[in-house]
Design a protein around this motif. Structure first.
Motif, PDB file in Angstrom:
ATOM      1  N   MET A   1       0.839  -1.189   0.000  1.00  0.00           N
ATOM      2  CA  MET A   1       0.000   0.000   0.000  1.00  0.00           C
ATOM      3  C   MET A   1       0.887   1.256   0.000  1.00  0.00           C
ATOM      4  SD  MET A   1      -3.305  -0.470  -0.112  1.00  0.00           S
ATOM      5  CE  MET A   1      -4.503  -1.795   0.094  1.00  0.00           C
ATOM      6  N   PRO A   2       0.501   2.296  -0.724  1.00  0.00           N
ATOM      7  CA  PRO A   2       1.293   3.531  -0.760  1.00  0.00           C
ATOM      8  C   PRO A   2       1.385   4.182   0.619  1.00  0.00           C
ATOM      9  CG  PRO A   2      -0.351   3.482  -2.521  1.00  0.00           C
ATOM     10  CD  PRO A   2      -0.666   2.346  -1.618  1.00  0.00           C
ATOM     11  N   LEU A   3       2.516   4.850   0.886  1.00  0.00           N
ATOM     12  CA  LEU A   3       2.708   5.537   2.159  1.00  0.00           C
ATOM     13  C   LEU A   3       1.704   6.667   2.351  1.00  0.00           C
ATOM     14  CD1 LEU A   3       6.595   5.815   2.574  1.00  0.00           C
ATOM     15  CD2 LEU A   3       4.984   4.511   3.986  1.00  0.00           C
ATOM     16  N   ALA A   4       1.159   7.182   1.245  1.00  0.00           N
ATOM     17  CA  ALA A   4       0.171   8.255   1.347  1.00  0.00           C
ATOM     18  C   ALA A   4      -1.035   7.807   2.171  1.00  0.00           C
ATOM     19  CB  ALA A   4      -0.277   8.687  -0.050  1.00  0.00           C
ATOM     20  N   LEU A   5      -1.339   6.518   2.125  1.00  0.00           N
ATOM     21  CA  LEU A   5      -2.462   6.011   2.918  1.00  0.00           C
ATOM     22  C   LEU A   5      -2.188   6.139   4.411  1.00  0.00           C
ATOM     23  CD1 LEU A   5      -3.410   2.799   0.877  1.00  0.00           C
ATOM     24  CD2 LEU A   5      -4.575   5.014   0.904  1.00  0.00           C
ATOM     25  N   LEU A   6      -0.910   6.080   4.805  1.00  0.00           N
ATOM     26  CA  LEU A   6      -0.549   6.259   6.210  1.00  0.00           C
ATOM     27  C   LEU A   6      -0.885   7.670   6.673  1.00  0.00           C
ATOM     28  CD1 LEU A   6       0.802   5.344   8.838  1.00  0.00           C
ATOM     29  CD2 LEU A   6       3.006   6.018   7.844  1.00  0.00           C
ATOM     30  N   ALA A   7      -0.589   8.658   5.819  1.00  0.00           N
ATOM     31  CA  ALA A   7      -0.910  10.043   6.166  1.00  0.00           C
ATOM     32  C   ALA A   7      -2.409  10.232   6.328  1.00  0.00           C
ATOM     33  CB  ALA A   7      -0.374  10.986   5.084  1.00  0.00           C
ATOM     34  N   LEU A   8      -3.181   9.614   5.435  1.00  0.00           N
ATOM     35  CA  LEU A   8      -4.642   9.706   5.533  1.00  0.00           C
ATOM     36  C   LEU A   8      -5.134   9.007   6.798  1.00  0.00           C
ATOM     37  CD1 LEU A   8      -5.607   8.988   1.810  1.00  0.00           C
ATOM     38  CD2 LEU A   8      -5.561  11.200   2.961  1.00  0.00           C
ATOM     39  N   ALA A   9      -4.507   7.882   7.147  1.00  0.00           N
ATOM     40  CA  ALA A   9      -4.909   7.155   8.351  1.00  0.00           C
ATOM     41  C   ALA A   9      -4.608   7.955   9.619  1.00  0.00           C
ATOM     42  CB  ALA A   9      -4.205   5.800   8.404  1.00  0.00           C
ATOM     43  N   ILE A  10      -3.499   8.708   9.618  1.00  0.00           N
ATOM     44  CA  ILE A  10      -3.170   9.547  10.777  1.00  0.00           C
ATOM     45  C   ILE A  10      -4.228  10.632  10.955  1.00  0.00           C
ATOM     46  CG2 ILE A  10      -1.523  11.240  11.677  1.00  0.00           C
ATOM     47  CD1 ILE A  10       0.699   9.567  10.365  1.00  0.00           C
ATOM     48  N   ALA A 162      -3.802  17.924  22.584  1.00  0.00           N
ATOM     49  CA  ALA A 162      -3.072  16.789  22.017  1.00  0.00           C
ATOM     50  C   ALA A 162      -3.684  16.358  20.687  1.00  0.00           C
ATOM     51  CB  ALA A 162      -3.071  15.623  23.001  1.00  0.00           C
ATOM     52  N   VAL A 163      -5.026  16.382  20.597  1.00  0.00           N
ATOM     53  CA  VAL A 163      -5.698  16.023  19.347  1.00  0.00           C
ATOM     54  C   VAL A 163      -5.331  17.024  18.256  1.00  0.00           C
ATOM     55  CG1 VAL A 163      -7.924  15.776  18.214  1.00  0.00           C
ATOM     56  CG2 VAL A 163      -7.574  14.791  20.479  1.00  0.00           C
ATOM     57  N   ALA A 164      -5.229  18.302  18.626  1.00  0.00           N
ATOM     58  CA  ALA A 164      -4.801  19.307  17.652  1.00  0.00           C
ATOM     59  C   ALA A 164      -3.403  18.977  17.130  1.00  0.00           C
ATOM     60  CB  ALA A 164      -4.824  20.696  18.282  1.00  0.00           C
ATOM     61  N   GLY A 165      -2.535  18.484  18.031  1.00  0.00           N
ATOM     62  CA  GLY A 165      -1.204  18.056  17.602  1.00  0.00           C
ATOM     63  C   GLY A 165      -1.258  16.910  16.610  1.00  0.00           C
ATOM     64  N   LEU A 166      -2.190  15.978  16.808  1.00  0.00           N
ATOM     65  CA  LEU A 166      -2.377  14.895  15.837  1.00  0.00           C
ATOM     66  C   LEU A 166      -2.783  15.458  14.481  1.00  0.00           C
ATOM     67  CD1 LEU A 166      -4.330  12.213  17.931  1.00  0.00           C
ATOM     68  CD2 LEU A 166      -1.998  12.010  17.042  1.00  0.00           C
ATOM     69  N   GLY A 167      -3.617  16.497  14.506  1.00  0.00           N
ATOM     70  CA  GLY A 167      -4.028  17.131  13.254  1.00  0.00           C
ATOM     71  C   GLY A 167      -2.854  17.745  12.517  1.00  0.00           C
ATOM     72  N   VAL A 168      -1.947  18.366  13.263  1.00  0.00           N
ATOM     73  CA  VAL A 168      -0.746  18.942  12.645  1.00  0.00           C
ATOM     74  C   VAL A 168       0.093  17.840  12.012  1.00  0.00           C
ATOM     75  CG1 VAL A 168       1.419  20.147  13.098  1.00  0.00           C
ATOM     76  CG2 VAL A 168      -0.699  20.928  14.187  1.00  0.00           C
ATOM     77  N   LEU A 169       0.237  16.716  12.723  1.00  0.00           N
ATOM     78  CA  LEU A 169       0.998  15.581  12.193  1.00  0.00           C
ATOM     79  C   LEU A 169       0.356  15.052  10.914  1.00  0.00           C
ATOM     80  CD1 LEU A 169       3.378  13.667  12.717  1.00  0.00           C
ATOM     81  CD2 LEU A 169       1.835  12.215  14.027  1.00  0.00           C
ATOM     82  N   GLY A 170      -0.980  14.940  10.909  1.00  0.00           N
ATOM     83  CA  GLY A 170      -1.677  14.493   9.710  1.00  0.00           C
ATOM     84  C   GLY A 170      -1.494  15.452   8.557  1.00  0.00           C
ATOM     85  N   LEU A 171      -1.550  16.746   8.838  1.00  0.00           N
ATOM     86  CA  LEU A 171      -1.374  17.761   7.790  1.00  0.00           C
ATOM     87  C   LEU A 171       0.011  17.654   7.164  1.00  0.00           C
ATOM     88  CD1 LEU A 171      -2.453  21.490   8.125  1.00  0.00           C
ATOM     89  CD2 LEU A 171      -0.364  20.841   6.949  1.00  0.00           C
ATOM     90  N   LEU A 172       1.040  17.523   8.017  1.00  0.00           N
ATOM     91  CA  LEU A 172       2.408  17.405   7.502  1.00  0.00           C
ATOM     92  C   LEU A 172       2.574  16.116   6.695  1.00  0.00           C
ATOM     93  CD1 LEU A 172       4.414  18.601  10.639  1.00  0.00           C
ATOM     94  CD2 LEU A 172       3.960  19.872   8.527  1.00  0.00           C
ATOM     95  N   ILE A 174       0.244  14.541   4.954  1.00  0.00           N
ATOM     96  CA  ILE A 174      -0.417  14.719   3.661  1.00  0.00           C
ATOM     97  C   ILE A 174       0.452  15.565   2.741  1.00  0.00           C
ATOM     98  CG2 ILE A 174      -2.398  15.810   2.514  1.00  0.00           C
ATOM     99  CD1 ILE A 174      -4.028  15.018   5.027  1.00  0.00           C
ATOM    100  N   ALA A 175       1.022  16.641   3.287  1.00  0.00           N
ATOM    101  CA  ALA A 175       1.868  17.514   2.479  1.00  0.00           C
ATOM    102  C   ALA A 175       3.085  16.773   1.937  1.00  0.00           C
ATOM    103  CB  ALA A 175       2.318  18.711   3.315  1.00  0.00           C
ATOM    104  N   ARG A 176       3.615  15.850   2.743  1.00  0.00           N
ATOM    105  CA  ARG A 176       4.854  15.160   2.352  1.00  0.00           C
ATOM    106  C   ARG A 176       4.595  13.903   1.532  1.00  0.00           C
ATOM    107  NH1 ARG A 176       8.542  13.305   0.501  1.00  0.00           N
ATOM    108  NH2 ARG A 176      10.633  12.837   1.328  1.00  0.00           N
TER     109      ARG A 176
END
Length: 398
Positions: A1-10, A162-172, A174-176
């Protein structure tokens, strides 16, 4: 599976955590703001309504930009909403933060489903969608209990930060990791709306409302059912919900795996099984062991319907799947709200805390009938181009 799916899962993990963790923190939030528990419950209702409204609204607003850019903007909105909740000086501001965060929910899963499906071969689409939704199911096993523990030990504001921090991680992420995906040629609001002229799309969404609604008819009232009928302690409810989350995780994986092979038979089996288990739950709720098994099965069978239902919408709305996919996510939450309301009605009518299980069984049974009707219509009109549209080909990204 593409790594992009990991970003979406986060991103899905963060969204799933903020959606469900509120239920375990209501007493603390109500106490801090000096409001009643029913008033604090508006934080749950407001979120669900925000998902239903935000799914089509945010998707329509995003029709003029690329899907990757829209996913990043949605995660940014999610972060803002959770930060607003974390630092809200009043209950009204807290509720506003919840609604702001919820506006990203439906569109993220809707657009994310399209992106996930486009990243893989046609015969792996449902599995890719399931991989993204794994983040949501893991949230119920890890994120929600951990967030509840942090909220009770340190303070509920820390949980939302902490949930907001998870959102930042997900955003980064997706960008990467998500590849640049230009807006499809000819993608316009009128074209996206055209998908809703296909009765198969509407039938799939109705199956979503009824099928997953069946799950929430029971789970919404799981705490009083388990403490007052099964005899569990209040503290055991958290771990019963973890068990429910484990069932969701397994069901999501199985639903994604087998929907790519036999989509409609998978729906028949899961919706039928869900109706049976919910009906039996009215009896098994009186036994601690059988009640725990039933909770796991409700989670497994209920979430096994998610990848096939989402893929069904994508297949039938081929050529204009984005809005239909997002609206179908809103349909899940519409089913949640409808089922919770109906479950409350039967309890208020004096039918007991197990009565919502009958409501859930009837809803799941109705969804099964719709699935059978949908398949029958498809067989009768094999060449219309609407009732039996072929799936859109996967995009190839380099």
């Amino acid at each position: 599976m593409p790594l992009a799916l990991l970003a979406l899962a986060i991103g899905a993990f963060g969204i799933g955590t903020t959606e469900f963790v509120i239920m375990g923190l209501l007493p603390q939030i109500a106490g801090d703001y000096g409001v009643t528990i029913p008033t604090a419950g508006l934080l749950v209702t407001g979120y669900a309504i925000g998902v239903v409204i935000g799914a089509p609204l945010m998707t329509v607003l995003g029709t003029r930009i690329s899907r990757k850019t829209m996913l990043m903007l949605l995660m940014g909105l999610f972060v803002v909403g959770n930060l607003l909740s974390a630092f809200a000086p009043s209950f009204g501001v807290m509720l506003t933060g919840r609604v702001v965060a919820s506006l990203a929910h439906g569109a993220f899963f809707g657009i994310g489903s399209v992106v996930a499906a486009d990243l893989v071969a046609p015969d792996k689409k449902a599995g890719a969608i399931a991989t993204m939704f794994t983040g949501l199911t893991v949230a119920n096993i890890v994120g929600v209990p951990l967030g509840t523990f942090i909220g009770q030990a340190v303070g509920w504001r820390t949980t939302f930060a902490a949930v907001a921090g998870l959102g930042v991680l997900g955003l980064l992420g997706i960008a990467r990791l998500v590849p640049a995906m230009p807006r499809p040629e000819g993608a316009r609001l009128r074209g996206e709306l055209s998908a809703f002229r296909n009765p198969q799309v509407l039938l799939a969404m109705a199956m979503t409302v009824l099928g997953f609604g069946g799950v929430f008819a029971a789970i919404t009232y799981i705490a009083p059912m388990m403490t007052r009928v099964a005899g569990y302690s209040d503290g055991a409810v958290t771990w019963l919900l973890v068990l429910f989350g484990a069932g969701m995780f397994l069901g999501n994986l199985l639903g994604g795996r087998y929907a790519d092979r036999k989509l409609m038979p998978m729906l028949y089996a899961t919706l039928g099984g869900l109706a049976v288990v919910l009906a039996l739950f009215t009896v098994t709720a009186h036994s601690r062991t059988l009640a725990a098994v039933s909770i796991f099965l409700v989670g497994a069978l209920g979430f096994a319907t998610v990848p096939p239902l989402q893929k069904r919408v994508l297949d039938q709305a081929h050529g204009a799947p984005t809005l239909a996919s997002a609206v179908n996510i809103g349909a899940f939450n519409l089913g949640n709200a409808l089922a919770a309301w109906l479950g409350g009605l039967v309890i208020a009518a004096g039918l007991g805390y197990t009565a919502p299980n009958w409501v859930g069984a009837l809803l799941a049974g109705a969804a099964l009938l719709l699935a059978l009707w949908s398949a029958a219509l498809e067989r009768r009109a094999p060449a219309t181009g609407t009732a039996s549209a072929a799936p859109a080909p996967a995009l190839v990204h380099h």
